[in-house]
Every structure is written in C-alpha cells, then in structure tokens.
Design a protein around this motif. Sequence first.
Motif, PDB file in Angstrom:
ATOM      1  N   PRO A  21      54.831  79.857 106.542  1.00 37.72           N
ATOM      2  CA  PRO A  21      56.070  80.780 107.066  1.00 37.72           C
ATOM      3  C   PRO A  21      56.704  79.947 107.962  1.00 37.72           C
ATOM      4  N   PRO A  22      58.035  79.766 107.952  1.00 39.86           N
ATOM      5  CA  PRO A  22      58.726  78.969 109.004  1.00 39.86           C
ATOM      6  C   PRO A  22      58.684  79.687 110.424  1.00 39.86           C
ATOM      7  N   LEU A  23      58.599  79.342 111.330  1.00 35.69           N
ATOM      8  CA  LEU A  23      58.574  79.820 112.764  1.00 35.69           C
ATOM      9  C   LEU A  23      59.755  81.021 112.957  1.00 35.69           C
ATOM     10  N   ASN A  24      61.031  80.656 112.448  1.00 32.68           N
ATOM     11  CA  ASN A  24      61.942  81.784 112.549  1.00 32.68           C
ATOM     12  C   ASN A  24      62.239  82.716 111.396  1.00 32.68           C
ATOM     13  N   ALA A  25      61.318  82.916 110.654  1.00 33.54           N
ATOM     14  CA  ALA A  25      61.224  83.745 109.565  1.00 33.54           C
ATOM     15  C   ALA A  25      61.076  85.187 109.895  1.00 33.54           C
ATOM     16  N   LYS A  26      61.900  86.052 109.583  1.00 30.34           N
ATOM     17  CA  LYS A  26      61.625  87.582 110.106  1.00 30.34           C
ATOM     18  C   LYS A  26      60.803  88.140 109.101  1.00 30.34           C
ATOM     19  N   ASP A  27      60.797  87.927 107.788  1.00 31.48           N
ATOM     20  CA  ASP A  27      59.680  88.303 106.649  1.00 31.48           C
ATOM     21  C   ASP A  27      59.467  87.407 105.846  1.00 31.48           C
ATOM     22  N   PHE A  28      58.500  86.634 105.608  1.00 34.87           N
ATOM     23  CA  PHE A  28      58.209  85.503 104.676  1.00 34.87           C
ATOM     24  C   PHE A  28      57.587  86.103 103.575  1.00 34.87           C
ATOM     25  N   SER A  29      56.617  87.404 103.983  1.00 31.43           N
ATOM     26  CA  SER A  29      55.602  87.847 103.103  1.00 31.43           C
ATOM     27  C   SER A  29      56.112  88.038 101.409  1.00 31.43           C
ATOM     28  N   LYS A  30      57.439  88.116 101.233  1.00 27.08           N
ATOM     29  CA  LYS A  30      57.941  88.378  99.616  1.00 27.08           C
ATOM     30  C   LYS A  30      57.844  86.948  99.015  1.00 27.08           C
ATOM     31  N   PHE A  31      57.953  85.829  99.878  1.00 24.85           N
ATOM     32  CA  PHE A  31      57.521  84.507  99.240  1.00 24.85           C
ATOM     33  C   PHE A  31      56.119  83.902  99.081  1.00 24.85           C
ATOM     34  N   MET A  32      55.144  84.387 100.022  1.00 25.29           N
ATOM     35  CA  MET A  32      53.960  83.935 100.105  1.00 25.29           C
ATOM     36  C   MET A  32      53.249  84.268  98.891  1.00 25.29           C
ATOM     37  N   ILE A  33      52.522  83.272  98.516  1.00 29.77           N
ATOM     38  CA  ILE A  33      51.667  83.419  97.315  1.00 29.77           C
ATOM     39  C   ILE A  33      50.096  84.139  97.489  1.00 29.77           C
ATOM     40  N   SER A  34      49.456  84.731  96.597  1.00 29.41           N
ATOM     41  CA  SER A  34      48.405  85.412  96.985  1.00 29.41           C
ATOM     42  C   SER A  34      47.114  84.374  96.795  1.00 29.41           C
ATOM     43  N   LYS A  35      45.957  84.858  97.204  1.00 32.92           N
ATOM     44  CA  LYS A  35      44.833  84.054  97.063  1.00 32.92           C
ATOM     45  C   LYS A  35      44.686  83.662  95.350  1.00 32.92           C
ATOM     46  N   ALA A  36      44.795  84.771  94.653  1.00 35.47           N
ATOM     47  CA  ALA A  36      44.787  84.682  93.260  1.00 35.47           C
ATOM     48  C   ALA A  36      45.678  83.493  92.758  1.00 35.47           C
ATOM     49  N   GLU A  37      46.824  83.501  93.350  1.00 37.76           N
ATOM     50  CA  GLU A  37      47.827  82.477  92.864  1.00 37.76           C
ATOM     51  C   GLU A  37      47.507  81.148  93.476  1.00 37.76           C
ATOM     52  N   LEU A  38      46.913  81.103  94.447  1.00 39.29           N
ATOM     53  CA  LEU A  38      46.578  79.811  95.080  1.00 39.29           C
ATOM     54  C   LEU A  38      45.654  79.385  94.192  1.00 39.29           C
ATOM     55  N   GLY A  39      44.580  80.052  93.687  1.00 44.79           N
ATOM     56  CA  GLY A  39      43.674  79.541  93.003  1.00 44.79           C
ATOM     57  C   GLY A  39      44.053  79.118  91.485  1.00 44.79           C
ATOM     58  N   LYS A  40      45.137  79.771  91.257  1.00 44.34           N
ATOM     59  CA  LYS A  40      45.833  79.229  89.535  1.00 44.34           C
ATOM     60  C   LYS A  40      46.411  77.907  89.873  1.00 44.34           C
ATOM     61  N   VAL A  41      47.100  77.783  91.178  1.00 41.53           N
ATOM     62  CA  VAL A  41      47.775  76.448  91.693  1.00 41.53           C
ATOM     63  C   VAL A  41      46.847  75.283  91.586  1.00 41.53           C
ATOM     64  N   LEU A  42      45.725  75.773  92.084  1.00 39.18           N
ATOM     65  CA  LEU A  42      44.836  74.285  92.324  1.00 39.18           C
ATOM     66  C   LEU A  42      44.033  74.340  90.906  1.00 39.18           C
ATOM     67  N   GLU A  43      44.031  75.389  90.076  1.00 40.30           N
ATOM     68  CA  GLU A  43      43.326  75.131  88.668  1.00 40.30           C
ATOM     69  C   GLU A  43      44.370  74.282  88.007  1.00 40.30           C
ATOM     70  N   ASP A  44      46.014  74.643  88.110  1.00 44.11           N
ATOM     71  CA  ASP A  44      47.092  73.860  87.290  1.00 44.11           C
ATOM     72  C   ASP A  44      46.612  72.332  87.900  1.00 44.11           C
ATOM     73  N   LEU A  45      46.685  71.981  89.150  1.00 44.50           N
ATOM     74  CA  LEU A  45      46.436  70.779  89.685  1.00 44.50           C
ATOM     75  C   LEU A  45      45.473  69.894  88.823  1.00 44.50           C
ATOM     76  N   ALA A  46      44.396  70.602  89.097  1.00 43.80           N
ATOM     77  CA  ALA A  46      43.033  69.981  88.354  1.00 43.80           C
ATOM     78  C   ALA A  46      43.565  69.787  86.620  1.00 43.80           C
ATOM     79  N   LYS A  47      44.186  70.704  85.902  1.00 44.54           N
ATOM     80  CA  LYS A  47      44.530  70.456  84.610  1.00 44.54           C
ATOM     81  C   LYS A  47      45.442  69.257  84.353  1.00 44.54           C
ATOM     82  N   LEU A  48      46.289  69.003  85.393  1.00 47.25           N
ATOM     83  CA  LEU A  48      47.101  67.875  85.426  1.00 47.25           C
ATOM     84  C   LEU A  48      46.357  66.418  85.647  1.00 47.25           C
ATOM     85  N   ARG A  49      45.596  66.921  86.710  1.00 43.56           N
ATOM     86  CA  ARG A  49      44.376  65.532  86.918  1.00 43.56           C
ATOM     87  C   ARG A  49      43.779  65.056  85.820  1.00 43.56           C
TER      88      ARG A  49
END
Length: 190
Positions: free
Chosen positions: A144-172
């Motif tokens: 979240p940027p320091l000046n963001a009033k509500d960034f929660s609608k953009f933040m990925i979940s723990k599960a989404e983070l796990g998928k991003v990391l899995e996707d990076l491993a697939k690319l590698r």
Amino acid sequence: VDQTVTELIRNGVFQVTLTGGEVFLRRASLFRMIKKIISADISCAINSNLTIFTQEDAQNLRQLGIGGILTSVCSFDATRHDEISRRKGSFEKTMRGIALAIENDLTVAVSMVITKLNANDVIETGLFLKKLGVSQFFATKASPPLNAKDFSKFMISKAELGKVLEDLAKLRDGVGLDVGILECYPLCGY
C-alpha cells in the motif's frame, strides 16, 4: 550530483540504482551522475518505464558501462497495462523501449507489481516477455502506498500470493525464464 556522489563514496556505498519518477526526464543529470558513479567504482543500475527511451539513450548507457535496465510491465494485455498504469498508450511505448534496449544489447529485466487487477496474468506476461528477449522477470505483490486511503481492494490474498509464486516457478521450470520477487516475504506468507 557532485555532492551526492561524494556522499556515496564517503559512506562506502557499492551499488546504486537510479530511479524516479522517470530517470530519462533529466537526461543530462542522469548521464552525468552515471559517469561519476561508475568512475568511483560504484556499480550502477537504472530503473525506467522506458516510455521516452531513445536510441541515443541506449548508446549513452552502453558507452558509460550500464549493461541493463529494470522496467515495469503491468500485464501482457495492453488494455490492462494502460488501465493499471493510468496512461493510455503506455504499453506500446514501454514495449518499444524494451525492444530498443534489447536491440542495443542492454539486458532488460521486468518487474510486474501484482494486485487483484493482474494477479492472473503472471504466466502469460512472463511468456510474452520471454518472447521479446527479456532476461529476468519479477512478480512482486503491491504494497500500500503511504498516501492510500483504502488499498485493500487491490491487495492480493495469501492464496493469491501462493499462486503467483507457483506461476513464477512454472515459468522458471517450464521455459527457463529467470524469475524472482523484489521484496522479502515473511515465512507465514507462504
């Protein structure tokens, strides 16, 4: 510029990344600073969106000894990239800059900042960039940027983070793309 480089030397800094805003908006200062940094035996890197990058810029970087550039791509999808960057036409300009850098034998690494808007684009973006000749691909969750009033609608979940990391491993593992993240995550984030 002189004072900054003097302080870098005095404090034993061994690596500097010049970033912005956009570093190529102040070309004369940028190239002067690079020259001073490199002449002081400090490693120097550049971070640019490459939207105003020129042939002359590429040649100047090569002459000064800069071997690569880090840039940002929000998605393989031009419309989504422009929407996230909030600049119509920025995708095409960045792609032109990437191609120009690669044509001039500069290594290009790409950072993709991950939000809910592009979390499902990691594999396709990585494959797209590899075809262009990009050598490294980083996908890092947005903070979240320091000046963001509500960034929660953009933040990925723990599960989404796990998928991003899995996707990076697939690319590698699948296509041999050099991948990574540009932020440390706590173990509980995995």
